[in-house]
Design an enzyme around this catalytic site. Sequence first.
Site, mmCIF file in Angstrom:
data_model
loop_
_atom_site.group_PDB
_atom_site.id
_atom_site.type_symbol
_atom_site.label_atom_id
_atom_site.label_comp_id
_atom_site.label_asym_id
_atom_site.label_seq_id
_atom_site.Cartn_x
_atom_site.Cartn_y
_atom_site.Cartn_z
ATOM 1 N N GLU A 167 44.220 19.597 9.065
ATOM 2 C CA GLU A 167 44.652 19.335 10.432
ATOM 3 C C GLU A 167 44.194 20.447 11.378
ATOM 4 O O GLU A 167 43.714 20.178 12.488
ATOM 5 C CB GLU A 167 46.175 19.215 10.490
ATOM 6 C CG GLU A 167 46.745 18.085 9.643
ATOM 7 C CD GLU A 167 47.165 18.547 8.255
ATOM 8 O OE1 GLU A 167 48.209 18.078 7.776
ATOM 9 O OE2 GLU A 167 46.446 19.375 7.654
ATOM 10 N N SER A 182 25.955 18.549 -33.692
ATOM 11 C CA SER A 182 26.381 17.600 -32.659
ATOM 12 C C SER A 182 25.558 17.664 -31.384
ATOM 13 O O SER A 182 25.737 16.824 -30.510
ATOM 14 C CB SER A 182 27.854 17.838 -32.302
ATOM 15 O OG SER A 182 28.026 19.134 -31.751
ATOM 16 N N TRP A 237 22.321 17.118 -29.188
ATOM 17 C CA TRP A 237 23.272 16.590 -28.205
ATOM 18 C C TRP A 237 23.450 15.110 -28.473
ATOM 19 O O TRP A 237 22.460 14.407 -28.664
ATOM 20 C CB TRP A 237 22.751 16.819 -26.785
ATOM 21 C CG TRP A 237 22.612 18.225 -26.383
ATOM 22 C CD1 TRP A 237 21.484 18.991 -26.389
ATOM 23 C CD2 TRP A 237 23.668 19.049 -25.894
ATOM 24 N NE1 TRP A 237 21.768 20.244 -25.931
ATOM 25 C CE2 TRP A 237 23.108 20.307 -25.612
ATOM 26 C CE3 TRP A 237 25.016 18.879 -25.655
ATOM 27 C CZ2 TRP A 237 23.857 21.374 -25.118
ATOM 28 C CZ3 TRP A 237 25.753 19.927 -25.156
ATOM 29 C CH2 TRP A 237 25.178 21.148 -24.896
ATOM 30 N N LEU A 292 32.763 27.195 -22.152
ATOM 31 C CA LEU A 292 33.701 26.420 -21.331
ATOM 32 C C LEU A 292 33.630 26.776 -19.849
ATOM 33 O O LEU A 292 34.604 26.611 -19.120
ATOM 34 C CB LEU A 292 35.148 26.584 -21.837
ATOM 35 C CG LEU A 292 35.416 26.147 -23.280
ATOM 36 C CD1 LEU A 292 36.874 26.421 -23.639
ATOM 37 C CD2 LEU A 292 35.072 24.678 -23.480
#
Length: 377
Positions: free
Chosen positions: A57, A173, A175, A209
């Site tokens: 605002e 894993s 990718w 991460l």
Amino acid sequence: MPDQAISDRSMMARALQLATKGLYTTDPNPRVGCVLVREGRIVGEGWHVRAGEGHAEVNALLQAGEQSRGATAYVTLEPCSHTGRTPPCADALIAAGVVRVVAAMQDPNPLVAGRGLERLRAAGIDVHCGVLEAEAGALNPGFIKRMQTGLPFVRLKLAMSMDGRTAMASGESQWITGPEARADVQRLRARSSAVISGADAVLLDNSALTVRSAQLGLPDAQATAAAESQPLRVLVDGGLRVPLSSRLFQQAGPVLVACRLGETPVEDYRAAGAELLTLPRGDGQYVDLEALLRLLATRSCNEVLVETGAGLAGAFLQAGLVDELIVYMAPRLLGSLARPLLELPFNSMAEAMQLDVIDMRVVGRDWRITARPVLPF
């Protein structure tokens, strides 16, 4: 639908569009947009960029200047009525001479919760609430849930092959999914207050991460701002198995390690720039996951992304702590010897967990499926 209602929805849609500009930077505040309209013309626009800076605002009023007087303000969340890091937005709207305020939804924050709207009405301003309310709520699921329940909104991110496997039996894993899906995951991290992983996943992938600006697939300025607002990285490591030499502890930014009561090498973790948190034992090998989430909420974590292995992911689901699953499915088969998506030791169909699929879309060569658990399960 009357012309005024059509106009209100159109202007609120624009305010919501503005609010999304703060998707990666407003945490722990909600994402809010505002549009000021006078005599059918937009005279000011604003959105909340980051905590401690002007609210939507105020930014819209600054752009409109004297044209704010006699204008209608469309705002995606009830204007605040309390003094936090910035003065009350309700007072700013009153002082600017706004004559009408249309809010998408009431603020769930107990410090506001209708008081902002009442302050505007008391000043003689025409107030309406509930225009595109569902859309406004979808923009801030974590803020709303934290204010209402004391828990953050939890997303569980998973990646699998078409036969529901996540890694080869050896653990290989990278990718499963393509670069577009991995960029999408980076954006999930960037909008999250915290990212949680478990010891098994970190030991297997040696993951950091972190949010990496180059992989976000966003305009440069937006990517830089998103990467500057790194989420809190949380490691669930009941037995403190992850060595401090891991990549997780070598990156800049805060790391919280949740272990079971009785573990005490606090100084070693503090020297590595990490905080050690001791929690009661939960079910199985993990800490009390609900206690962890409640603690994160007290630290103003709105949205939490769980990126972890099959065991901890299954534990979050079985504890009823997951609000949303985001599953990336790659067009490949890993075979029956590969690792499963989740550890959910069900024995009968009666135990099966029901999901509502709310979105499916192509991301590069992969599919992204968004689903929510059907409660109770």
